[in-house]
Design a protein around this motif. Structure first.
Motif, PDB file in Angstrom:
ATOM      1  N   GLN A  63      24.586 110.061  43.208  1.00 32.14           N
ATOM      2  CA  GLN A  63      23.537 110.292  44.192  1.00 32.14           C
ATOM      3  C   GLN A  63      23.784 111.580  44.949  1.00 32.14           C
ATOM      4  O   GLN A  63      24.901 111.847  45.394  1.00 32.14           O
ATOM      5  CB  GLN A  63      23.461 109.136  45.195  1.00 32.14           C
ATOM      6  N   VAL A  64      22.717 112.372  45.101  1.00 34.59           N
ATOM      7  CA  VAL A  64      22.800 113.620  45.855  1.00 34.59           C
ATOM      8  C   VAL A  64      22.994 113.302  47.333  1.00 34.59           C
ATOM      9  O   VAL A  64      22.336 112.416  47.887  1.00 34.59           O
ATOM     10  CB  VAL A  64      21.531 114.476  45.659  1.00 34.59           C
ATOM     11  N   MET A  65      23.910 114.013  47.985  1.00 33.65           N
ATOM     12  CA  MET A  65      24.228 113.793  49.390  1.00 33.65           C
ATOM     13  C   MET A  65      23.263 114.570  50.297  1.00 33.65           C
ATOM     14  O   MET A  65      22.502 115.406  49.838  1.00 33.65           O
ATOM     15  CB  MET A  65      25.665 114.233  49.673  1.00 33.65           C
ATOM     16  N   GLY A  66      23.358 114.300  51.602  1.00 29.00           N
ATOM     17  CA  GLY A  66      22.623 115.077  52.594  1.00 29.00           C
ATOM     18  C   GLY A  66      21.437 114.341  53.171  1.00 29.00           C
ATOM     19  O   GLY A  66      20.591 113.823  52.428  1.00 29.00           O
ATOM     20  N   ILE A  67      21.371 114.300  54.503  1.00 27.86           N
ATOM     21  CA  ILE A  67      20.300 113.567  55.184  1.00 27.86           C
ATOM     22  C   ILE A  67      19.210 114.508  55.681  1.00 27.86           C
ATOM     23  O   ILE A  67      18.024 114.251  55.512  1.00 27.86           O
ATOM     24  CB  ILE A  67      20.866 112.766  56.381  1.00 27.86           C
ATOM     25  N   ASP A  68      19.601 115.582  56.341  1.00 26.03           N
ATOM     26  CA  ASP A  68      18.609 116.476  56.946  1.00 26.03           C
ATOM     27  C   ASP A  68      18.559 117.799  56.197  1.00 26.03           C
ATOM     28  O   ASP A  68      19.424 118.098  55.364  1.00 26.03           O
ATOM     29  CB  ASP A  68      18.895 116.695  58.435  1.00 26.03           C
ATOM     30  N   GLY A  69      17.550 118.598  56.482  1.00 29.11           N
ATOM     31  CA  GLY A  69      17.469 119.880  55.802  1.00 29.11           C
ATOM     32  C   GLY A  69      16.225 120.658  56.165  1.00 29.11           C
ATOM     33  O   GLY A  69      15.290 120.143  56.777  1.00 29.11           O
ATOM     34  N   ALA A  70      16.242 121.926  55.766  1.00 27.22           N
ATOM     35  CA  ALA A  70      15.108 122.817  55.984  1.00 27.22           C
ATOM     36  C   ALA A  70      15.010 123.765  54.796  1.00 27.22           C
ATOM     37  O   ALA A  70      16.012 124.052  54.135  1.00 27.22           O
ATOM     38  CB  ALA A  70      15.279 123.604  57.282  1.00 27.22           C
ATOM     39  N   GLY A  71      13.804 124.243  54.547  1.00 30.66           N
ATOM     40  CA  GLY A  71      13.616 125.133  53.418  1.00 30.66           C
ATOM     41  C   GLY A  71      12.212 125.703  53.387  1.00 30.66           C
ATOM     42  O   GLY A  71      11.570 125.854  54.427  1.00 30.66           O
TER      43      GLY A  71
END
Length: 347
Positions: A63-71
């Protein structure tokens, strides 16, 4: 042929040995979704939890990690009116069903079928993420990708705790435990933005000094001081109106003793243990309110972003790492060495 992308993903549970950085299938955008080319994400304690065990959270490996993000928006439906390709955006990480009784009243985070990026489904530490259009928000003007990414969990969580659960008033005083953490630092910023007073705690004098520079009215070193006694001394024996905490058992007794009669304790985590002594007599005699909170809803994200538009609220970025440096970044988070958010660039 299946398209691929670079991502950080867990292949099992344990330490950094189960965190791989390599190729994963690129998500296919479904109707009604937005495909986002990710530029940055920030680390959260839940990333360590998913790596370590993920117990109680339904997920599949790898499973790909990471909860928040922007792009940047890569693809949208032809009829989409609010988002356009090339637009700078940040993500709300909770995908709810949109049809249950909780979603119908605007409480998507209570949805029994809610799924979180990086927990129940592939997350943001990847070159691409696809998710419903309602979970994609334009970035505040003048924000960098790292700053915008940080809003999606920590600031949104603190916003709900302070303004939805605690109903903070400008004349009140708030005690914030563990000021080095992301939610705690976000809470300090929001308390001062709202015009209230803030008392912060840490076991690190450098973090306390930085918090004072950022606007804290008083700082308490929990390694050398009795937090409750220090708070009572600062407030003239009254105590604080609101406690914001995500530490759990280690600070619970101090929280109960530091809050004023009729005060509110809002909790969103339990990193030091989830079975503290209740002291129910103090709770009912002093008529305290104990409030649980997690993340925030779509309308709360909108309110937070409106507040950020004026420039008075900007996340503090502790450090920025390349995706290939994720193991060291996770080590820094696990050691609690950071002040603010640890960001990961995904260019």
């Amino acid at each position: 042929m299946t398209q691929t992308m670079k991502a950080a993903f867990i292949t099992g549970h344990g330490g950094n040995e189960v965190v791989s950085i390599g190729e994963r299938p690129r998500p296919r955008r479904a109707p009604g979704e937005v495909l986002v080319r990710m530029r940055a994400a920030t680390l959260n304690r839940v990333d360590l939890y998913m790596r370590d065990s993920g117990a109680g959270i339904t997920h599949r490996l790898p499973q790909v990690m990471g909860i928040d993000g922007a792009g940047v928006v890569e693809e949208v439906d032809d009829g989409e009116t609010l988002l356009r390709p090339g637009q700078r955006v940040l993500l709300h990480p909770a995908i709810s069903c949109g049809r249950c009784e909780f979603c119908a009243r605007g409480e998507g985070v209570l949805c029994p079928r809610v799924s979180y990026l990086g927990e129940h489904r592939d997350g943001t530490l990847a070159q691409f993420v696809s998710l419903p259009a309602r979970n994609v928000f334009p970035m505040p003007e003048g924000f960098g990708f790292e700053e915008a990414a940080a809003l999606g969990v920590n600031h949104l969580t603190a916003w709900r705790m302070l303004f939805n659960k605690a109903r903070l008033k400008p004349w009140e005083t708030v005690l914030i435990f563990g000021i080095g953490g992301g939610v705690s630092l976000a809470a300090l910023q929001l308390v001062k933005w709202a015009g209230a007073k803030a008392i912060v705690t840490s076991r690190d004098n450098a973090k306390l000094q930085r918090a004072l520079v950022l606007g804290a009215d008083h700082a308490v070193n929990g390694a050398h001081q009795d937090v409750a006694k220090a708070v009572l001394a600062f407030t003239g024996g009254r105590g604080v109106d609101v406690v914001i905490e995500n530490v759990g058992a280690a600070v619970w007794d101090s929280a109960l003793r530091a809050v004023a009669r009729g005060g509110r304790i809002v909790t969103c985590g339990a990193t030091s243990g989830d079975q503290p002594p209740a002291d129910l007599r103090r709770v009912f005699i002093r008529q305290l309110q104990i409030l649980g909170s997690t993340l925030g809803d779509l309308h709360e994200m909108d309110a937070l972003l409106r507040a950020c538009a004026g420039g008075a609220i900007r996340p503090v970025i502790d450090s920025t790492w390349a995706l290939d440096g994720l193991h060291a970044a996770l080590d820094r988070l696990e050691a609690g060495a950071q002040l603010g958010k640890i960001a990961v660039r995904l260019d």
